[in-house]
Scaffold this active site. Structure first.
Site, PDB file in Angstrom:
ATOM      1  CE  LYS A  14      25.244  24.977  25.122  1.00  0.00           C
ATOM      2  NZ  LYS A  14      25.029  23.683  24.435  1.00  0.00           N
ATOM      3  NE  ARG A 123      20.374  18.341  32.017  1.00  0.00           N
ATOM      4  CZ  ARG A 123      21.269  18.295  31.025  1.00  0.00           C
ATOM      5  NH1 ARG A 123      22.153  19.271  30.858  1.00  0.00           N
ATOM      6  NH2 ARG A 123      21.297  17.283  30.192  1.00  0.00           N
ATOM      7  CB  THR A 129      20.630  17.422  24.487  1.00  0.00           C
ATOM      8  OG1 THR A 129      20.863  17.071  25.846  1.00  0.00           O
ATOM      9  CG2 THR A 129      21.903  17.923  23.847  1.00  0.00           C
ATOM     10  NE  ARG A 140      19.255  22.842  25.702  1.00  0.00           N
ATOM     11  CZ  ARG A 140      19.956  22.010  26.470  1.00  0.00           C
ATOM     12  NH1 ARG A 140      19.416  20.866  26.876  1.00  0.00           N
ATOM     13  NH2 ARG A 140      21.189  22.315  26.847  1.00  0.00           N
ATOM     14  CG  ASN A 160      21.757  22.965  22.985  1.00  0.00           C
ATOM     15  OD1 ASN A 160      22.612  23.831  23.182  1.00  0.00           O
ATOM     16  ND2 ASN A 160      21.908  21.722  23.380  1.00  0.00           N
ATOM     17  CG  HIS A 163      26.265  24.233  29.819  1.00  0.00           C
ATOM     18  ND1 HIS A 163      26.471  22.885  29.610  1.00  0.00           N
ATOM     19  CD2 HIS A 163      26.661  24.491  31.073  1.00  0.00           C
ATOM     20  CE1 HIS A 163      27.000  22.372  30.727  1.00  0.00           C
ATOM     21  NE2 HIS A 163      27.119  23.328  31.616  1.00  0.00           N
TER      22      HIS A 163
HETATM   23  P1  ATP Z   1      24.796  21.025  27.825  1.00  0.00           P
HETATM   24  O1  ATP Z   1      25.885  20.203  28.453  1.00  0.00           O
HETATM   25  O2  ATP Z   1      25.299  22.029  26.807  1.00  0.00           O
HETATM   26  O3  ATP Z   1      23.819  21.606  28.804  1.00  0.00           O
HETATM   27  P2  ATP Z   1      23.447  18.656  27.373  1.00  0.00           P
HETATM   28  O4  ATP Z   1      23.972  18.236  28.704  1.00  0.00           O
HETATM   29  O5  ATP Z   1      21.969  18.630  27.198  1.00  0.00           O
HETATM   30  O6  ATP Z   1      23.916  20.071  26.959  1.00  0.00           O
HETATM   31  P3  ATP Z   1      25.568  17.118  26.175  1.00  0.00           P
HETATM   32  O7  ATP Z   1      25.355  15.686  25.848  1.00  0.00           O
HETATM   33  O8  ATP Z   1      26.353  17.466  27.386  1.00  0.00           O
HETATM   34  O9  ATP Z   1      24.120  17.800  26.221  1.00  0.00           O
HETATM   35  O10 ATP Z   1      26.191  17.809  24.887  1.00  0.00           O
HETATM   36  C1  ATP Z   1      26.851  19.038  24.987  1.00  0.00           C
HETATM   37  C2  ATP Z   1      26.469  19.921  23.807  1.00  0.00           C
HETATM   38  O11 ATP Z   1      26.982  19.379  22.602  1.00  0.00           O
HETATM   39  C3  ATP Z   1      24.967  20.015  23.530  1.00  0.00           C
HETATM   40  O12 ATP Z   1      24.358  20.986  24.345  1.00  0.00           O
HETATM   41  C4  ATP Z   1      24.951  20.404  22.076  1.00  0.00           C
HETATM   42  O13 ATP Z   1      25.205  21.803  21.886  1.00  0.00           O
HETATM   43  C5  ATP Z   1      26.129  19.653  21.523  1.00  0.00           C
HETATM   44  N1  ATP Z   1      25.771  18.337  20.956  1.00  0.00           N
HETATM   45  C6  ATP Z   1      25.386  17.242  21.631  1.00  0.00           C
HETATM   46  N2  ATP Z   1      25.210  16.210  20.810  1.00  0.00           N
HETATM   47  C7  ATP Z   1      25.487  16.653  19.579  1.00  0.00           C
HETATM   48  C8  ATP Z   1      25.485  16.054  18.266  1.00  0.00           C
HETATM   49  N3  ATP Z   1      25.151  14.795  18.090  1.00  0.00           N
HETATM   50  N4  ATP Z   1      25.837  16.827  17.210  1.00  0.00           N
HETATM   51  C9  ATP Z   1      26.183  18.106  17.378  1.00  0.00           C
HETATM   52  N5  ATP Z   1      26.204  18.736  18.577  1.00  0.00           N
HETATM   53  C10 ATP Z   1      25.857  18.028  19.651  1.00  0.00           C
HETATM   54 MG    MG Z   2      26.036  18.330  29.218  1.00  0.00          MG
END
Ligand code: ATP
Ligand code: MG
Length: 194
Positions: A14, A123, A129, A140, A160, A163
């Site tokens: 990212k 993962r 996340t 992370r 973070n 992705h």
């Molecule tokens: P990714 O899909 O990016 O690998 P993830 O699967 O661990 O991450 P998701 O729940 O899919 O997490 O959320 C997508 C992205 O949105 C996160 O990686 C983060 O950058 C952002 N994000 C998630 N939750 C929040 C939140 N509460 N506030 C701000 N940003 C958030």
């Molecule tokens: Mg995700």
């Protein structure tokens, strides 16, 4: 059934990962765990590409809001002050907008990572996340401290580093979305494939 070594997952470094100079370290962590990179490219994404990358269903968007809500509640921060609501379903869409803006803010590095249990192992190497919760030793957990209580106050997504796909089905969809007809390469890793 595919051979177990053929499982693939989709990863993007990212904007914060690129700008912190972590592209090499991210790739190293996959390679040192005997996973192999079978496609790799740096590019500047379009708004549409990012908008279509993240799910649009209500359940997923509400989940974003729930992450904010549980962190705010755990640490005693005021949701109403920052969002004017305590409803995760209303917080989620705002967070999704910040997420799209964040992902367009610098070039990204996209890749396809292949190997046994590639989706789950990547993962695990990525960590939670929310970086403040991610275990030390994960990508992370080692390179970020971000949290929704800071990010949401600054009206931005949680930064973070990477992705990575959550399930093999999501991986297949994302590889198609980001690489389309581009060739995924084949080669034998020393000590892994021979
Ligand atoms: P990714 O899909 O990016 O690998 P993830 O699967 O661990 O991450 P998701 O729940 O899919 O997490 O959320 C997508 C992205 O949105 C996160 O990686 C983060 O950058 C952002 N994000 C998630 N939750 C929040 C939140 N509460 N506030 C701000 N940003 C958030
Ligand atoms: Mg995700």
């Amino acid at each position: 059934m595919k051979h177990p070594k053929e499982e693939k997952t989709f990863v993007m470094v990212k904007p914060d990962g690129v700008r912190k100079g972590l592209i090499g370290q991210v790739i190293s962590r996959f390679e040192q765990r005997d996973l192999k990179i079978v496609a790799l490219e740096m590019f500047q994404p379009t708004h549409e590409q990012i908008h279509d990358h993240y799910p649009k269903d209500e359940a997923w968007i509400t989940r974003l809001g729930e992450k904010t809500k549980s962190t705010y509640e755990k640490y005693g921060y005021d949701l109403i002050a920052d969002f004017n609501t305590e409803d995760a379903a209303q917080i989620g869409p705002e967070v999704r907008t910040w997420l799209v803006d964040y992902m367009k803010s610098a070039p990204l590095v996209k890749m396809v990572v292949q190997g046994v249990h590639a989706v789950d192992i990547v993962r695990k190497l990525a960590g939670d996340t929310l970086p403040y919760r991610a275990a030390v030793g994960t990508i992370r957990g080692d390179f970020s401290i971000d949290s929704p209580v800071l990010a949401n106050k600054e009206k931005r997504a949680v930064a973070n580093i990477i992705h990575c796909s959550e399930t093999p089905e999501e991986a297949e969809h994302e590889i198609q979305h980001w690489f389309g007809k581009a060739v995924l390469h084949e080669y034998k890793r020393f000590g892994v494939d021979e």
